[in-house]
Design a protein around this motif. Structure first.
Motif, mmCIF file in Angstrom:
data_model
loop_
_atom_site.group_PDB
_atom_site.id
_atom_site.type_symbol
_atom_site.label_atom_id
_atom_site.label_comp_id
_atom_site.label_asym_id
_atom_site.label_seq_id
_atom_site.Cartn_x
_atom_site.Cartn_y
_atom_site.Cartn_z
ATOM 1 N N LEU A 99 8.580 24.807 109.173
ATOM 2 C CA LEU A 99 9.876 25.372 109.577
ATOM 3 C C LEU A 99 9.795 26.882 109.783
ATOM 4 O O LEU A 99 10.534 27.450 110.588
ATOM 5 N N ILE A 100 8.926 27.542 109.024
ATOM 6 C CA ILE A 100 8.788 29.008 109.130
ATOM 7 C C ILE A 100 7.412 29.322 109.726
ATOM 8 O O ILE A 100 6.382 29.171 109.059
ATOM 9 N N PRO A 101 7.377 29.746 110.969
ATOM 10 C CA PRO A 101 6.092 29.990 111.658
ATOM 11 C C PRO A 101 5.426 31.308 111.245
ATOM 12 O O PRO A 101 5.220 32.206 112.062
ATOM 13 N N MET A 102 5.101 31.427 109.962
ATOM 14 C CA MET A 102 4.412 32.628 109.474
ATOM 15 C C MET A 102 3.262 32.213 108.577
ATOM 16 O O MET A 102 3.391 31.266 107.791
ATOM 17 N N SER A 103 2.193 32.937 108.671
ATOM 18 C CA SER A 103 1.024 32.643 107.832
ATOM 19 C C SER A 103 1.278 33.109 106.399
ATOM 20 O O SER A 103 2.165 33.933 106.145
ATOM 21 N N GLN A 104 0.485 32.604 105.462
ATOM 22 C CA GLN A 104 0.619 32.993 104.060
ATOM 23 C C GLN A 104 0.326 34.477 103.878
ATOM 24 O O GLN A 104 0.935 35.143 103.029
ATOM 25 N N ASP A 105 -0.573 35.004 104.686
ATOM 26 C CA ASP A 105 -0.919 36.420 104.609
ATOM 27 C C ASP A 105 0.289 37.294 104.960
ATOM 28 O O ASP A 105 0.555 38.304 104.291
ATOM 29 N N VAL A 106 1.016 36.922 106.000
ATOM 30 C CA VAL A 106 2.214 37.679 106.403
ATOM 31 C C VAL A 106 3.290 37.585 105.333
ATOM 32 O O VAL A 106 3.947 38.579 104.994
ATOM 33 N N ILE A 107 3.469 36.397 104.775
ATOM 34 C CA ILE A 107 4.477 36.196 103.724
ATOM 35 C C ILE A 107 4.140 37.045 102.495
ATOM 36 O O ILE A 107 5.022 37.659 101.887
ATOM 37 N N ASN A 108 2.865 37.097 102.139
ATOM 38 C CA ASN A 108 2.438 37.902 100.990
ATOM 39 C C ASN A 108 2.734 39.382 101.212
ATOM 40 O O ASN A 108 3.128 40.103 100.281
ATOM 41 N N LYS A 109 2.537 39.859 102.428
ATOM 42 C CA LYS A 109 2.814 41.262 102.731
ATOM 43 C C LYS A 109 4.314 41.565 102.686
ATOM 44 O O LYS A 109 4.728 42.649 102.264
ATOM 45 N N ILE A 110 5.134 40.600 103.094
ATOM 46 C CA ILE A 110 6.594 40.762 102.978
ATOM 47 C C ILE A 110 6.993 40.841 101.506
ATOM 48 O O ILE A 110 7.805 41.683 101.095
ATOM 49 N N LEU A 111 6.411 39.963 100.688
ATOM 50 C CA LEU A 111 6.686 39.969 99.244
ATOM 51 C C LEU A 111 6.247 41.289 98.606
ATOM 52 O O LEU A 111 6.927 41.820 97.723
ATOM 53 N N LEU A 112 5.113 41.822 99.069
ATOM 54 C CA LEU A 112 4.620 43.101 98.552
ATOM 55 C C LEU A 112 5.619 44.215 98.847
ATOM 56 O O LEU A 112 5.941 45.025 97.955
ATOM 57 N N LEU A 113 6.127 44.266 100.062
ATOM 58 C CA LEU A 113 7.091 45.302 100.450
ATOM 59 C C LEU A 113 8.386 45.187 99.645
ATOM 60 O O LEU A 113 8.998 46.204 99.290
ATOM 61 N N LEU A 114 8.808 43.964 99.344
ATOM 62 C CA LEU A 114 10.036 43.758 98.567
ATOM 63 C C LEU A 114 9.832 44.101 97.087
ATOM 64 O O LEU A 114 10.761 44.553 96.410
#
Length: 254
Positions: free
Chosen positions: A132-147
């Protein structure tokens, strides 16, 4: 015949508010810090009222020494009301209000970021969510890092500041435990996100712990904020109760 008269100056009794204490270990540390100063005796620190009481010989020690020693230990004492007895309670109330405001501000920032961090982290574990969410785990991890960065370096900075000062004095308290736990989880997750080749194995997907870091900091801040509010309400209730004491009474004798 001349006679010399030596005047013995009595030690000055000081009672001042101390901010930043959260547990019995903090109380013991503040007491120990003040007691180490030559010319100070009868030191007593109360966690409930957040006040330090001691007697000081002004010939051997100064209030500036006391203030600096406590600040070096990671806490803060306000001595501005020492020579202003009438405004002492007002000053203490202002300090308490400032501390509560900072605590509330840090908590609100932390929870506003922790909620999306937790939802994203837990959501990614659900089966089929990646479709459902077309993002790789690497991109998601970087979003979590920024938050997570604001939660750690803004809301949680109080834990790391006190931990560093504790480390310099070879002591520890609850802040040290929080700082070590959340710091280790955050550093590991950051390295895994930015330099995955240093940790991860090609055959095994390593997990980051940003939600752990954020949740722990937020829950501790929430607990301290609620505790601080409860203390403020209790203090206000006691103050109102004391104000009910009559200033004069009439005694009727038969």
């Amino acid at each position: 015949m001349s006679e010399s008269i030596v005047h013995k100056i009595k030690p000055q009794k000081i009672s001042a508010p101390v901010s930043g204490m959260t547990c019995a270990s903090c109380v013991a540390r503040v007491e120990k810090t003040i007691s180490k100063i030559k010319g100070i005796k009868n030191v007593s620190v109360n966690l409930a009222t957040e006040k330090a009481t001691f007697e000081i010989d002004n010939n051997l020690a100064s209030l500036t020494q006391v203030e600096k020693a406590i600040e070096d230990s990671g806490y803060k004492i306000d001595l501005s009301s020492v020579d202003k007895k009438s405004s002492g309670s007002t000053v203490q109330s202002d300090i308490k209000s400032d501390f509560d405001f900072e605590l509330k501000k840090d908590f609100l920032l932390a929870i506003s970021l922790t909620v999306p961090i937790f939802i994203i982290s837990m959501g990614m574990m659900l089966e089929g969510i990646h479709d459902l969410i077309p993002m790789s785990q690497d991109v998601i991890n970087k979003i979590l890092l920024l938050l997570t960065i604001p939660v750690v370096f803004i809301s949680g900075k109080r834990f790391y500041k006190i931990f560093w000062k504790n480390l310099l004095h070879l002591t520890a308290d609850m802040n040290s435990l929080v700082a070590i736990g959340t710091g280790a989880a955050f550093i590991y997750s950051t390295i895994l996100t930015l330099f995955p080749e240093l940790i991860s194995n090609n055959s095994v997907t390593s997990h980051v712990y940003y939600e752990t870091t954020a949740v722990i900091i937020t829950l501790i801040l929430m607990g301290r904020w609620l505790e601080s509010r409860a203390k403020s309400k209790t203090g206000l209730a006691i103050k109102k109760l004391i104000e009910l004491k009559p200033q004069a009474v009439i005694v009727k004798r038969k």
